[in-house]
Design a protein around this motif. Structure first.
Motif, short mmCIF file in Angstrom:
data_model
loop_
_atom_site.label_atom_id
_atom_site.label_comp_id
_atom_site.label_asym_id
_atom_site.label_seq_id
_atom_site.Cartn_x
_atom_site.Cartn_y
_atom_site.Cartn_z
N SER A 120 41.67 -4.89 111.25
CA SER A 120 42.11 -5.76 112.34
C SER A 120 41.11 -6.88 112.59
CB SER A 120 42.31 -4.94 113.62
OG SER A 120 42.66 -5.76 114.71
N GLU A 121 39.81 -6.54 112.55
CA GLU A 121 38.78 -7.55 112.75
C GLU A 121 38.79 -8.58 111.62
OE1 GLU A 121 36.53 -8.08 115.18
OE2 GLU A 121 37.46 -6.53 116.41
N TRP A 136 31.98 -12.30 116.57
CA TRP A 136 32.85 -11.61 115.60
C TRP A 136 32.02 -10.94 114.50
CZ3 TRP A 136 33.49 -12.72 110.34
CH2 TRP A 136 34.54 -12.05 109.71
N GLN A 172 41.38 -11.07 112.16
CA GLN A 172 41.11 -11.95 113.30
C GLN A 172 39.86 -12.81 113.07
OE1 GLN A 172 41.32 -9.90 117.15
NE2 GLN A 172 42.47 -8.25 116.16
#
Length: 216
Positions: A170-171, A188, A174
């Motif tokens: 998921s990271e 991030w 994104q």
């Protein structure tokens, strides 16, 4: 001492004891009243209860020793069966570890080395040349997780490990774009590094556990 030699010695001792007890009992001159008779036969007769108890203790010791040996062999066979049963899973973990997990570990280290040089007072300038490299390394996490050899081992992972994989993917999806500011890239980067650290720690523990059970 060799087992065959021990058995021969034990058999010889049993034969000698039986001969020494039975022959005088059968052929020895009995006692008349309180006098006379064969001394060895009289000794056996007077202490027959003690002698019987001695042999009973000896028989119990031999039985106990044999049970210990049987239990040891059974335990060894059980351990061998466990090792054989776990061997396929260990091989799956090995194939997941190399190259996928090892590569993830190297790329994690590269991301940490690059980001460790960022300075708060020059964040924008420091992150610009590293942006493409950082994002490329993170994309590599998804590539390694998607490898068939890695996926074959995922059914062995704990619920926590599976959740961490989902978070890492998921990271990656994104990841910051080229127009995002440096602060977002920094946040991030440190975030995904933390999740990867947690997954690698869990994987190492599981991998070590399988290796101990299957090969030791």
């Amino acid at each position: 001492m060799d087992g065959k030699i021990r058995r021969k010695i034990l058999l010889t001792a049993v034969i000698a004891a039986a001969t020494g007890l039975l022959l005088p009992s059968i052929f020895g001159q009995p006692r008349i009243g309180n006098a006379g008779g064969d001394p060895w036969r009289n000794f056996i007769y007077d202490f027959q209860t003690l002698i019987a108890g001695f042999f009973a203790v000896g028989a119990a010791f031999v039985t106990f020793h044999q049970m210990q040996r049987f239990d040891a062999r059974s335990e060894k066979r059980h351990e061998e069966q466990i090792k054989l049963a776990l061997r396929p899973d260990v091989l799956r973990m090995q194939r997941a570890n190399s190259p996928s997990v090892e590569t993830m570990r190297e790329w994690r280290d590269d991301m940490r080395r690059i980001s460790s040089k960022w300075r708060p007072d020059h964040l924008q300038e420091d992150t610009i040349p590293a942006r493409g490299t950082i994002i490329g390394l993170a994309d590599g996490f998804e590539e390694e997780i998607s490898r068939p050899t890695f996926q074959e081992a995922t059914h062995l992972f704990s619920g926590k490990m599976t959740t961490l994989i989902e978070i890492i993917l998921s990271e990656v999806h994104q990841k910051p774009s080229g127009t995002d500011d440096a602060a977002k890239l920094e946040t991030w980067t440190y975030g995904i590094l933390g999740w990867v650290d947690m997954f690698l720690e869990e994987f190492d523990q599981l991998y070590a556990s399988y290796n101990r059970q299957a090969f030791i």
